[in-house]
Write an enzyme that holds these catalytic residues in place. Structure first.
Site, PDB file in Angstrom:
ATOM      1  N   GLY A 160       0.801  -1.221   0.000  1.00 29.36           N
ATOM      2  CA  GLY A 160       0.000   0.000   0.000  1.00 29.36           C
ATOM      3  C   GLY A 160       0.830   1.265   0.000  1.00 29.36           C
ATOM      4  N   GLN A 161       2.114   1.136   0.300  1.00 27.91           N
ATOM      5  CA  GLN A 161       2.936   2.346   0.413  1.00 27.91           C
ATOM      6  C   GLN A 161       3.248   2.962  -0.940  1.00 27.91           C
ATOM      7  OE1 GLN A 161       3.977  -0.748   0.363  1.00 27.91           O
ATOM      8  NE2 GLN A 161       6.103  -1.021   0.850  1.00 27.91           N
ATOM      9  N   GLY A 162       2.998   2.212  -2.018  1.00 25.62           N
ATOM     10  CA  GLY A 162       3.185   2.787  -3.353  1.00 25.62           C
ATOM     11  C   GLY A 162       4.551   2.540  -3.951  1.00 25.62           C
ATOM     12  N   ALA A 167      11.252  -0.511   7.534  1.00 24.18           N
ATOM     13  CA  ALA A 167      12.308   0.476   7.806  1.00 24.18           C
ATOM     14  C   ALA A 167      12.380   1.626   6.805  1.00 24.18           C
ATOM     15  CB  ALA A 167      13.677  -0.213   7.901  1.00 24.18           C
ATOM     16  N   ALA A 210      17.117  10.852  -3.020  1.00 24.33           N
ATOM     17  CA  ALA A 210      15.953  10.613  -2.158  1.00 24.33           C
ATOM     18  C   ALA A 210      16.290   9.845  -0.883  1.00 24.33           C
ATOM     19  CB  ALA A 210      14.885   9.842  -2.935  1.00 24.33           C
ATOM     20  N   VAL A 247      10.576   7.847   3.590  1.00 27.55           N
ATOM     21  CA  VAL A 247       9.662   8.676   4.390  1.00 27.55           C
ATOM     22  C   VAL A 247       8.382   7.906   4.744  1.00 27.55           C
ATOM     23  CG1 VAL A 247       8.437   9.776   2.464  1.00 27.55           C
ATOM     24  CG2 VAL A 247       8.780  11.048   4.601  1.00 27.55           C
ATOM     25  N   GLY A 248       8.388   6.595   4.518  1.00 31.38           N
ATOM     26  CA  GLY A 248       7.172   5.813   4.756  1.00 31.38           C
ATOM     27  C   GLY A 248       6.690   5.852   6.195  1.00 31.38           C
ATOM     28  N   GLU A 249       7.615   5.713   7.125  1.00 31.44           N
ATOM     29  CA  GLU A 249       7.225   5.622   8.539  1.00 31.44           C
ATOM     30  C   GLU A 249       7.188   6.973   9.229  1.00 31.44           C
ATOM     31  OE1 GLU A 249       9.533   1.827  10.133  1.00 31.44           O
ATOM     32  OE2 GLU A 249      10.769   3.158   8.936  1.00 31.44           O
TER      33      GLU A 249
END
Lengths: 178, 803
Positions: free
Chosen positions: B498-500, B539, B743, B746-748
Site C-alpha cells: 500500500g505504500q506505493g 524500515a 531521495a 519517508v514511509g514511517e
C-alpha cells in the site's frame, strides 16, 4: 468452558444444518436464484456462493464498513445481514460499479486522488460513497464525514478519500447531470 | 491538499503518477490471501490460552480426533519448533506453560469450518493457573521468569543481549562523554518519566496464511499476507531444518502491514497443520479479535529522561532509560528496543549521554515492529522533555531546539558525523513553525481569558529522526528484462502493501530508461521462486535501497542495449545516446534503433540475429554500517537518516477534554520527491495514525493481563471524523549523496512525533504537562480536574483521593 472462548467470532460461514431457503434477488443487474442456509450472512453469500470476492470482511461485526454493499439503494454492512433478508432485493457490489468495461467517475477519482493504499477497505468506501451520492449528489463535507465515518481505513488518513468524493460528486453533477 | 503543485526537474521522477495497482483495487479484482482458496484446502481453528500464564496439566484430544472430517489435531507435545527473526523465542504451540492470553494451546485442521469449530469444543484441557508477570517492574525483579530457558535462546549474537536468568530479552546500551561532569556543569537538571501503552497496528486485512507442505519432500508452499517473503523463507528454513529452496513464499496483495506483518506469524502453524494433514493446504486466518489479542502489537514503553542544560539553553548531558514491555515474546521486539540506543536522544547534539534500553518479557500479548518502531515511543519522551526544559528555562521552545539541533560536523549518539548530505533538521523545524504561525507560548493571562469561553487553543511542535533499523549488511536486488515490445519487466522481492513502492520504483526505471511509466511492468505480487532477494519490507528502506538497485539494473540494461545497437549501427557504444525508447548516434541521429528492435536481440535484414534477450540486474547493500559496540553503542547503524518536524494547532474543550486538531504542518527532508501524490498519502496516513496513538488508542488489560478491548468497538482507531482540519505537507529537498536521485525514505516518519507535538500543544493550551498517552478526552478532563500541572497517570485509579 475455556474451549468456547475463541469460537465466539467466526470468519467463515458455518453451515447451520437447517433446511435451505430459496432466495431470489438481483446482484449487479443479474437475476440470481439460489438455495441458501438461513444462517448465512449476505457477505458470505456474495463471496462463497456468487464468488464476488471484491466485498471484504475486516471485523465481522459491522464496525469497520469493509463489507459495505448497496441493497435497495441503501449502504449496508453485509456481514451483519442475513442473505435471506435480501429476498427480492436489488444489490450492487464493487464489481457492479464499472459499466461496459469503463470505470465509473467515482472509481476514476479514487485513483487520481490516490484515495487508496493497500486497497482492502476500498470496495467498502466506494459503496458507501456510491449510496451517498445516489441519495445526495451534492453533499457537504459534514455529510460526507457523517456517512464515511462508518468506514475504517488504516492507510490513507482519509483526506485523499475526502478529496476523491468531493471531486467525484462535482464531476457527476457536471458530466452526468445529477 | 495544498493548492501549490510540486514541480520536478525530472521528466518522470517527481511526477505524480497514479499508483499502478489502483485499477485492480477499485474494481474488486485485487486478490488478497484472505480471498484465496486452494483445491482440497482445509480450515483451521486455534484454541488460545485462557490464562496469561498457566501450566498445561493435560490435553485430551481423543474426542476431537475422532470427529469425522478432522484432519489434524496439534498441541505443544507435537512440535518443539521455535521461530523468530532476531530472537528464536516463539513456540509455534505452547508446551508445558502458556505465556499470554493468545498463546496457541491446540490447533485443528478440518474439512470445513464447522468441523474445526466443533472439534475445538471437544478438546479437553486442564490448566493450572500460575501467577503472571504483569509489568516491567515485576519482570525486572526476575522472581518469575517468562522464559525459563532464556539462557539457551538462539539469538542474533553481538547485536542483542539477553541477560542471564532474567526477563530481559535484550539490554542494549550506549554512552559517550562524561555524564557526571555534564550534570555538574549544568545550571539545571530535570528528570521526568513518560510512558505510553501498547497499541494495535490494525491492518484491515487480518493476518492470514495458507500453507501446503509436500508430504513426499521438504517442500513447503506458503501464501501469506506478509511484508517479508524472504525473511519468512529464511526463518522457515532455519526453524524447520530445511533448505531455503524448499520454501516457496507467495505474497498476493496485502491488506496493510505497518510492521505488524514483518517477520513471521501464522506460517509455521499452518505448515505444521498441513504436514499433519498429509500435505493438504491449510488456511489459518486471524479473526479481528485475534488480530488484537493473539497477533503482536506495538510494545508499551516507559522512558526516564534526565537532562542537564545551561541557563542559556545548551544541552550538557542526557541520561535515558527505556523499558519496553514486550509481552510474552521479543523475536522482533528486541530490534525495537535496539533503536533507542542510537536514536533515543532525538536529533540533537549531546556530547555526554547514556542510554539503556531493555526489551522485557511479561505475560502480556507480545510486541513487534510498528511504523517508525522505537521512534514514536522515544520521541514521545524526548520531545516532551525538551518542551518541559524550555518551560523551566523560559526560553522559546523553537529557539531552544534550534540551539541544540544536529548540524554538519556534529555527532549523532553513536558517533556518526553529520554532513550536509544527511539533510537538515533545522530546515524542517523552521518550515513547520512558520507554517503554523508560531509566535511564542501562550501567557497564563491569555490562557485564562480563553478558558472562560470553554475552548482553549494551543500550538506545539516536535522534531523527529529515523534511519532504517536493520542489520548492517541488509541488501536488496532487482532483475530487469526487456519484453519483445520494448517494454520492461521489473522484479524485486520487496512487497508493496500500500505504500506505493512499485509505482515509485517504476518511475525510477522509466526515468533511467526514458520510456513511459506504462511501459514498466512491475507486480505487487511476489513469488520467491522468481523475484530476487530482498531482506525485509520494513524500515522505509525500499525507495532508498530498491531505488538504487533499479538504477544499477537500468544502467546495465542501457549498457547492453548500446553494445548491441553499436554493432548493428556499426559504431562504438560510446557514440550512442538514448531517449524516448530509442538508441541513436550522437552525431548522426538518423542512425537509430528502437528498444523494440533490440529487445530480444537485433535481427539483420537477412535474418541473422545478434545479442539475444536483454536482461540485467542490480543489487544494493547498506554501505559502511557496523554493529554497535555492546557497551558504548558507538558505530554506524544508519544507512540513511530522514529528519522531520511536525507543528500542530489544537483546540481543547475544557469541559469534555476533547482535543480538536485544527492544523498539522509536517516537514521532512526527503532529499527528492519521487511521487508527490504517494508522499502526500504517506504523510496523511502517518499523521492520522500518529493522531490515533496521540488521542485515542491504547490496550487495556484486566488483572490477569487479558486484553479488555479486542475489537473496533472498544479499541477505537481514527475515522474520517477524527481527521485534522488541515494537513500541510512540506518537502525539504537537501539531496542524500547516495540516495536514488538524492531521495530518502519517508514511509514511517510521518507517524513519529505526532503524539509529542500534540502533547506540547496541550501544554500550550492548558499549562498542563501530560506524561502518558493517549490524550483521550477522559485523560484530559481528569487531568484538568486533578488541578495538577504534571499528569503522570491517567487511569481512574490515579484520580485524586484514590490513593
Amino acid at each position: 468452558m475455556d474451549n468456547v472462548k475463541d469460537c465466539s467470532m467466526v470468519t467463515e460461514h458455518i453451515e447451520s444444518g437447517k433446511r435451505k431457503v430459496t432466495l431470489s434477488l438481483t446482484v449487479n443487474g443479474r437475476q440470481i436464484v439460489r438455495d441458501v442456509d438461513p444462517n448465512m450472512t449476505l457477505l458470505h453469500f456474495l463471496r462463497d456462493n456468487l464468488k464476488l470476492f471484491g466485498t471484504k470482511e475486516a471485523c465481522g461485526e459491522g464496525e469497520c464498513g469493509a463489507c459495505t454493499i448497496i441493497m435497495n439503494g441503501q449502504a449496508v454492512t453485509s456481514c451483519i445481514i442475513l442473505a435471506v433478508e435480501a429476498e427480492g432485493a436489488e444489490i450492487t457490489t464493487v464489481e457492479g460499479l464499472a459499466e461496459d468495461g469503463k470505470l465509473s467517475i467515482l472509481q476514476e477519482e479514487f485513483i487520481s486522488q490516490d484515495a487508496l493504499q493497500c486497497g482492502f477497505c476500498t470496495p467498502g468506501f466506494l459503496m458507501s460513497t456510491r449510496a451517498l451520492l445516489d441519495n445526495n449528489p451534492n453533499p457537504t463535507d459534514a455529510e460526507i464525514v457523517e456517512v464515511l465515518g462508518g468506514n475504517l481505513c488504516r492507510c490513507t488518513g482519509y483526506i485523499p478519500i475526502m478529496l476523491a468524493v468531493r471531486r467525484a460528486a462535482e464531476r457527476e453533477r457536471k458530466e452526468l447531470g445529477r | 491538499m495544498d493548492e501549490k503543485k510540486y514541480q520536478s526537474k525530472y521528466k518522470r521522477v517527481g511526477q505524480a503518477y497514479d499508483r499502478k495497482d489502483a485499477r485492480e483495487k477499485v474494481t474488486g479484482q485485487a486478490v488478497f490471501t484472505y480471498d484465496m482458496e486452494l483445491p482440497g484446502m482445509l480450515h483451521a481453528r486455534c484454541l488460545l490460552s485462557p490464562y496469561a500464564r498457566a501450566r498445561i496439566v493435560s490435553i485430551d484430544t481423543s474426542k476431537a480426533k475422532a470427529l469425522p472430517g478432522v484432519r489434524a489435531v496439534l498441541c505443544g507435545e507435537d512440535s518443539d519448533i521455535l521461530v523468530g527473526l532476531y530472537m528464536q523465542d516463539k513456540r509455534v504451540l505452547a508446551k508445558g506453560e502458556t505465556r499470554y492470553h493468545g498463546d496457541v494451546v491446540a490447533a485443528i485442521a478440518a474439512d470445513d469450518e464447522e468441523t474445526a469449530e466443533r472439534a475445538i469444543s471437544l478438546l479437553d484441557v486442564v490448566y493450572e493457573p500460575l501467577q503472571p508477570v504483569h509489568d516491567v517492574d515485576e519482570a525486572l525483579r526476575a522472581e518469575i521468569l517468562v522464559h525459563d530457558d532464556i539462557n539457551e535462546l538462539k539469538h542474533y549474537v553481538g547485536v542483542f543481549f539477553p541477560q542471564k536468568d532474567s526477563n530481559i530479552a535484550s539490554w542494549n546500551k550506549s554512552k559517550k562523554g562524561d555524564l557526571d561532569m555534564a550534570f555538574e556543569e549544568a545550571d539545571l537538571v530535570v528528570e521526568n518519566e513518560f510512558s505510553l501503552p501498547a497499541v494495535a497496528h490494525a491492518p484491515m486485512e487480518t493476518h492470514v496464511a495458507i500453507v501446503q507442505a509436500d508430504p513426499y519432500s521438504n517442500k513447503v508452499r506458503i501464501w501469506s499476507s506478509a511484508q517479508s517473503p524472504f525473511a519468512i523463507r529464511q526463518i522457515m528454513a532455519d526453524s524447520f531444518g530445511i533448505s531455503e529452496s524448499d520454501v516457496e513464499v507467495h505474497i498476493p496483495y496485502v491488506g496493510g502491514g505497518f510492521g505488524g506483518k514483518a517477520g513471521i506469524h501464522l506460517e509455521p502453524l499452518a505448515t505444521l497443520l498441513s504436514r499433519a494433514a498429509g500435505g493438504l493446504p491449510v488456511k489459518v486466518r486471524a479473526t479481528r479479535e485475534q488480530e488484537f489479542n493473539q497477533l503482536p502489537t506495538r510494545a508499551g514503553m516507559r522512558g526516564r529522561i534526565k537532562t542537564g542544560v545551561t541557563k542559556e539553553g545548551k544541552l550538557t548531558g542526557v541520561r535515558a532509560v527505556y523499558d519496553w514491555d514486550s509481552g510474552a515474546y521479543a523475536d522482533y521486539g528486541v530490534n525495537v528496543g535496539k533503536t533507542a540506543v542510537y536514536s533515543g536522544i532525538g536529533p540533537y547534539k549531546v556530547d555526554n549521554a547514556s542510554i539503556d534500553s531493555k526489551t522485557i518479557y511479561t505475560n502480556k500479548v507480545f510486541s513487534t515492529a510498528y511504523r517508525g518502531f522505537g521512534h514514536l515511543e522515544t520521541h514521545w519522551s524526548i520531545e516532551r522533555q525538551m518542551d518541559i526544559l524550555s518551560q523551566h528555562l523560559q526560553i522559546d521552545p523553537y529557539e531552544f531546539r534550534m540551539m541544540n539541533l544536529l548540524k554538519p560536523g556534529d555527532q549523532t549518539m553513536s558517533g556518526e558525523v553529520i554532513t550536509e548530505s544527511n539533510g537538515s533538521p533545522s530546515d524542517c523545524l523552521t518550515a513547520v513553525v512558520k507554517e503554523i504561525g508560531w509566535t511564542g507560548r501562550k501567557t497564563e493571562e491569555e490562557r485564562q481569558r480563553e478558558w472562560k469561553t470553554g475552548k482553549v487553543r494551543g500550538k506545539g511542535f516536535a522534531m523527529l529522526q529515523k534511519a532504517p533499523a536493520m542489520p548492517a549488511n541488509t541488501s536488496t536486488s532487482v532483475i530487469m528484462q526487456m519484453n519483445g515490445d520494448g517494454h520492461v519487466k521489473l522484479m524485486i522481492g520487496a512487497v508493496d502493501f500500500g505504500q506505493g513502492a512499485i509505482t515509485a520504483l517504476a518511475q525510477i526505471a522509466a526515468q533511467e530508461l526514458d520510456i513511459p511509466i506504462e511501459h514498466i511492468e512491475i507486480s505487487a505480487e511476489i513469488d520467491t521462486r522468481a523475484n530476487p532477494y530482498d531482506w525485509n519490507t520494513v524500515a522505509s528502506k525500499l525507495i532508498f535501497m530498491g531505488g538504487n538497485a533499479v538504477i544499477k539494473a537500468s544502467r546495465e540494461m542501457l549498457r547492453k542495449m548500446k553494445e548491441i545497437a553499436a554493432q548493428a549501427l556499426r559504431t562504438d557504444p560510446e557514440n550512442l545516446l538514448h531517449a524516448n525508447g530509442e538508441v541513436y548516434h550522437r552525431h548522426s541521429p538518423e542512425r537509430r534503433l528502437t528498444y523494440k528492435q533490440i529487445a530480444l536481440g537485433y535481427m539483420y535484414p537477412n535474418g541473422t540475429g545478434i545479442g539475444g534477450p536483454l536482461i540485467s540486474s542490480g543489487s544494493s547493500i547498506a554501505d559502511g554500517l557496523t554493529n554497535l559496540h555492546p557497551e558504548t553503542g558507538q558505530g554506524y547503524p544508519a544507512a540513511v537518516w530522514t529528519f522531520g518536524a511536525h507543528a500542530i494547532e489544537i483546540e481543547v474543550d475544557v469541559e469534555t477534554g476533547y482535543v480538536d486538531v485544527l492544523k498539522v504542518a509536517s516537514a521532512f527532508d526527503i532529499g527528492q520527491v519521487i511521487n508527490e501524490k504517494l508522499v502526500y498519502g504517506q504523510i496523511c496516513g502517518g499523521v492520522v495514525q500518529g493522531l490515533g496513538s496521540a488521542l485515542l488508542e491504547g490496550y487495556k488489560f484486566n488483572s490477569d493481563e487479558q486484553l479488555m478491548n479486542p475489537s473496533f468497538t472498544d479499541n477505537k482507531i481514527p475515522t474520517m471524523k477524527d481527521i485534522p482540519g488541515k494537513i500541510v505537507p512540506i518537502y525539504i529537498e537537501n539531496p542524500q549523496h547516495n540516495g536514488p536521485y538524492g531521495a530518502r525514505g519517508v514511509g514511517e516518519h510521518p507517524m513519529i512525533s505526532v503524539p509529542s507535538a500534540v502533547g506540547n500543544a496541550v501544554y500550550d493550551a492548558l499549562g498542563i504537562n501530560f506524561h502518558v498517552l493517549p490524550l483521550s478526552p477522559e485523560a484530559i478532563a481528569l487531568g484538568i480536574a486533578s488541578g495538577k500541572k504534571s499528569i503522570l497517570c491517567t487511569d481512574v485509579d490515579c484520580l485524586p483521593g484514590r490513593h
